[in-house]
Design a protein around this motif. Sequence first.
Motif, mmCIF file in Angstrom:
data_model
loop_
_atom_site.group_PDB
_atom_site.id
_atom_site.type_symbol
_atom_site.label_atom_id
_atom_site.label_comp_id
_atom_site.label_asym_id
_atom_site.label_seq_id
_atom_site.Cartn_x
_atom_site.Cartn_y
_atom_site.Cartn_z
ATOM 1 N N GLY A 2 -2.007 7.806 3.143
ATOM 2 C CA GLY A 2 -1.627 8.439 4.398
ATOM 3 C C GLY A 2 -2.264 7.770 5.593
ATOM 4 O O GLY A 2 -1.677 7.706 6.676
ATOM 5 N N TYR A 3 -3.466 7.257 5.390
ATOM 6 C CA TYR A 3 -4.185 6.573 6.467
ATOM 7 C C TYR A 3 -3.395 5.350 6.932
ATOM 8 O O TYR A 3 -3.271 5.098 8.131
ATOM 9 N N LEU A 4 -2.860 4.583 6.003
ATOM 10 C CA LEU A 4 -2.080 3.396 6.356
ATOM 11 C C LEU A 4 -0.795 3.784 7.086
ATOM 12 O O LEU A 4 -0.384 3.114 8.037
ATOM 13 N N LYS A 5 -0.161 4.878 6.663
ATOM 14 C CA LYS A 5 1.037 5.352 7.357
ATOM 15 C C LYS A 5 0.702 5.797 8.780
ATOM 16 O O LYS A 5 1.477 5.562 9.704
ATOM 17 N N ASP A 6 -0.459 6.434 8.946
ATOM 18 C CA ASP A 6 -0.875 6.843 10.296
ATOM 19 C C ASP A 6 -1.043 5.625 11.195
ATOM 20 O O ASP A 6 -0.676 5.654 12.370
ATOM 21 N N GLY A 7 -1.614 4.554 10.659
ATOM 22 C CA GLY A 7 -1.760 3.330 11.442
ATOM 23 C C GLY A 7 -0.419 2.761 11.869
ATOM 24 O O GLY A 7 -0.243 2.305 12.999
ATOM 25 N N ARG A 76 -15.366 -1.647 16.479
ATOM 26 C CA ARG A 76 -16.416 -1.680 17.507
ATOM 27 C C ARG A 76 -16.296 -2.907 18.414
ATOM 28 O O ARG A 76 -16.386 -2.808 19.628
ATOM 29 N N ASP A 77 -16.094 -4.080 17.836
ATOM 30 C CA ASP A 77 -16.001 -5.306 18.633
ATOM 31 C C ASP A 77 -14.823 -5.263 19.599
ATOM 32 O O ASP A 77 -14.937 -5.682 20.752
ATOM 33 N N LEU A 104 -14.853 8.635 9.299
ATOM 34 C CA LEU A 104 -15.115 7.317 9.891
ATOM 35 C C LEU A 104 -15.909 6.420 8.943
ATOM 36 O O LEU A 104 -15.763 5.201 8.973
ATOM 37 N N ARG A 105 -16.726 7.022 8.098
ATOM 38 C CA ARG A 105 -17.423 6.224 7.074
ATOM 39 C C ARG A 105 -16.417 5.576 6.128
ATOM 40 O O ARG A 105 -16.563 4.412 5.748
ATOM 41 N N ALA A 106 -15.401 6.332 5.738
ATOM 42 C CA ALA A 106 -14.358 5.777 4.871
ATOM 43 C C ALA A 106 -13.608 4.652 5.593
ATOM 44 O O ALA A 106 -13.335 3.605 5.007
ATOM 45 N N SER A 107 -13.304 4.860 6.862
ATOM 46 C CA SER A 107 -12.635 3.823 7.649
ATOM 47 C C SER A 107 -13.520 2.578 7.773
ATOM 48 O O SER A 107 -13.031 1.450 7.709
ATOM 49 N N TYR A 108 -14.809 2.802 7.930
ATOM 50 C CA TYR A 108 -15.770 1.698 8.004
ATOM 51 C C TYR A 108 -15.702 0.843 6.736
ATOM 52 O O TYR A 108 -15.704 -0.386 6.799
ATOM 53 N N LEU A 110 -13.202 0.410 4.826
ATOM 54 C CA LEU A 110 -11.934 -0.324 4.800
ATOM 55 C C LEU A 110 -11.853 -1.418 5.856
ATOM 56 O O LEU A 110 -11.277 -2.469 5.624
ATOM 57 N N GLN A 111 -12.438 -1.144 7.063
ATOM 58 C CA GLN A 111 -12.165 -2.012 8.211
ATOM 59 C C GLN A 111 -13.381 -2.496 8.980
ATOM 60 O O GLN A 111 -13.225 -3.168 9.984
ATOM 61 N N GLY A 112 -14.570 -2.095 8.586
ATOM 62 C CA GLY A 112 -15.759 -2.540 9.295
ATOM 63 C C GLY A 112 -16.215 -1.535 10.338
ATOM 64 O O GLY A 112 -15.698 -0.418 10.406
#
Length: 186
Positions: A2-7, A76-77, A104-108, A110-112
Amino acid sequence: MGYLKDGAAVDASEGRIAEFLVAFARESGADRVDVIAHSMGNRLLLRALQRILTASEKTSGVRFGHMVLAAPDITRDLFIEVAEQYKKLSHRTTLYISDADLALRASYRLQGPRVGLAPPITCVKGIDTVHVANVDRTLLGHSTFAEARPVLNDMHALFNHDDPPGRRFGLIERRSGEHQYWEIRR
């Protein structure tokens, strides 16, 4: 998944959101339009602001009051690189971050590094950073901005009195190296 679909939904919506924000700011009759973005909604807001700034002929003179960036799920960058955009289009921008946001930890993972997740404390000149480390949290710690009374009280002071962080009750000044940020008192 679902996270990828949200993106993907964010990518597909940025033009419409930019048009909506401009139209609402111009036609609502409001003295000031404040914007709150949460989590991945911050990606959408950032992209919409980029569109508004590049379409300057159609959108000249459009400005917003306060922008609240709650638990931003943004790299962040990238945020540090484009933070000027918030300052060009808003009166004041406030960034609410946490060290206990499990989403956000889970997103971290996956994506930094994410802007809304500390450490590190993300500080950018001209944007007020408020760390919500010491407040009662929801199960995932991702909706603190909408459910924790100290955070709601802080946003109330921001929206209703236009107080900078140093004048808002319940905030303690902190430093991260040469940068100033604020922390919500228990």
